[in-house]
Write a protein that holds these residues in place. Structure first.
Motif, PDB file in Angstrom:
ATOM      1  N   GLU A  80       0.834  -1.206   0.000  1.00 19.47           N
ATOM      2  CA  GLU A  80       0.000   0.000   0.000  1.00 19.47           C
ATOM      3  C   GLU A  80       0.872   1.262   0.000  1.00 19.47           C
ATOM      4  N   ARG A  81       2.075   1.136   0.564  1.00 22.63           N
ATOM      5  CA  ARG A  81       3.028   2.251   0.611  1.00 22.63           C
ATOM      6  C   ARG A  81       4.358   1.736   0.071  1.00 22.63           C
ATOM      7  N   PRO A  82       4.407   1.467  -1.216  1.00 19.26           N
ATOM      8  CA  PRO A  82       5.549   0.749  -1.803  1.00 19.26           C
ATOM      9  C   PRO A  82       6.867   1.510  -1.741  1.00 19.26           C
ATOM     10  N   ILE A 126       8.384  -0.063  -9.600  1.00 16.69           N
ATOM     11  CA  ILE A 126       9.685  -0.587  -9.164  1.00 16.69           C
ATOM     12  C   ILE A 126       9.487  -1.892  -8.394  1.00 16.69           C
ATOM     13  N   VAL A 127       8.571  -1.868  -7.429  1.00 21.85           N
ATOM     14  CA  VAL A 127       8.313  -3.050  -6.606  1.00 21.85           C
ATOM     15  C   VAL A 127       7.793  -4.202  -7.466  1.00 21.85           C
ATOM     16  N   LYS A 128       6.926  -3.889  -8.423  1.00 22.64           N
ATOM     17  CA  LYS A 128       6.402  -4.922  -9.324  1.00 22.64           C
ATOM     18  C   LYS A 128       7.530  -5.566 -10.131  1.00 22.64           C
ATOM     19  N   LEU A 153      11.135  -2.726   0.340  1.00 21.28           N
ATOM     20  CA  LEU A 153      10.181  -3.801   0.628  1.00 21.28           C
ATOM     21  C   LEU A 153      10.680  -5.121   0.062  1.00 21.28           C
ATOM     22  N   VAL A 154      11.250  -5.082  -1.137  1.00 26.59           N
ATOM     23  CA  VAL A 154      11.790  -6.282  -1.770  1.00 26.59           C
ATOM     24  C   VAL A 154      13.218  -6.549  -1.301  1.00 26.59           C
TER      25      VAL A 154
END
Length: 257
Positions: free
Chosen positions: A24-26, A55-57, A30-31
């Motif tokens: 929700e707040r990427p 980016i996260v995807k 996170l990765v």
């Protein structure tokens, strides 16, 4: 400045939590926070430009175990993968290069050998960048943008503060690797947090200007150094602890009084 310090200290305290990292707040951290492999973490940092969700995807879709497999397998596995400035071959070559680097020496050793002489993180960054370029003759705009170029130097061979970009993604990688709290990974313990440089992006640049931490209007390495020096007035030993707070203030468009 006391009010600014109080604001930032409060933001740092409130945001020093794994809860800050969510879909929700990427944020690319996170990765990256799922890994302890320094090569994987660096790739997460270098691809961290553009929209945070995208980016996260992208990072979620990467199979970082490719760094331990053959170049032939890398070539096949990454067919059709691309991201903004990097076409498929750019990404394939990046993974091939990092595979070669991983087989040759640790990033920490390469960095530390250049850093330890004067405790200059820029020298350490430059050493890794030069090493990466030396491992693969492949060249393209997308590949060059991702890896970055070696720092420009003056006639005395000193890295120029004016004339170089902020190297935000590299300094962010160092923040992740050196600092150790609920957010940052703390995987490198032979680098001092007081030597780190703020990973200056457009959010932190604008917020720093609004808060009066920076009067300079040029987005470059000199501005990153000046803000870092100012933040040392708040915390001499760990000035980049304020980076994530400054970034979120800008990203979330919080009202600054």
């Amino acid at each position: 400045m006391k009010n600014i310090k109080a604001l930032l200290d409060k933001e740092v305290c409130n945001r020093n939590s794994a809860c800050e990292l969510s879909y929700e707040r990427p944020d690319p951290l996170l990765v990256a926070s799922r890994y302890t492999d320094e090569y994987t973490v660096l790739l997460c940092a270098l691809f961290a430009y553009g929209n945070a969700k995208l980016i996260v995807k992208l990072l979620d879709g990467f199979d970082f175990s490719l760094l331990n497999q053959s170049e032939e397998h890398i070539q096949k596995a990454l067919q059709g993968v691309y991201y903004r400035f990097q076409n498929t071959q750019d990404i394939i070559e990046v993974f091939k290069t990092f595979r070669r680097l991983k087989q040759e020496e640790s990033l920490n050793a390469c960095f530390y050998e250049a850093y330890e002489k004067e405790h200059n993180v820029l020298e350490g960054i430059d050493a890794i960048i030069r090493k990466i370029h030396g491992l693969n003759s492949y060249a393209s705009k997308g590949y060059g943008f991702l890896i970055s170029s070696p720092f420009k130097r003056d006639k005395h061979h000193t890295i120029k503060a004016i004339g170089n970009p902020p190297y935000k993604r590299w300094n962010m990688f160092l923040r992740w690797m050196v600092r150790n709290d609920a957010l940052d990974l703390g995987l490198w313990n032979n680098i001092s947090t007081q030597d780190l440089i703020l990973p200056l992006d457009t959010h932190t640049f604008k917020v720093s200007q609004k808060l009066g931490l920076l009067t300079r209007t040029t987005y470059d390495l000199q501005s990153a150094l000046l803000i870092t020096q100012k933040l040392k007035e708040f915390d001499k030993e760990d000035p980049t602890k304020y980076d994530f707070a400054l970034y979120r203030i800008g990203q979330e468009k919080l009202i600054i009084s």
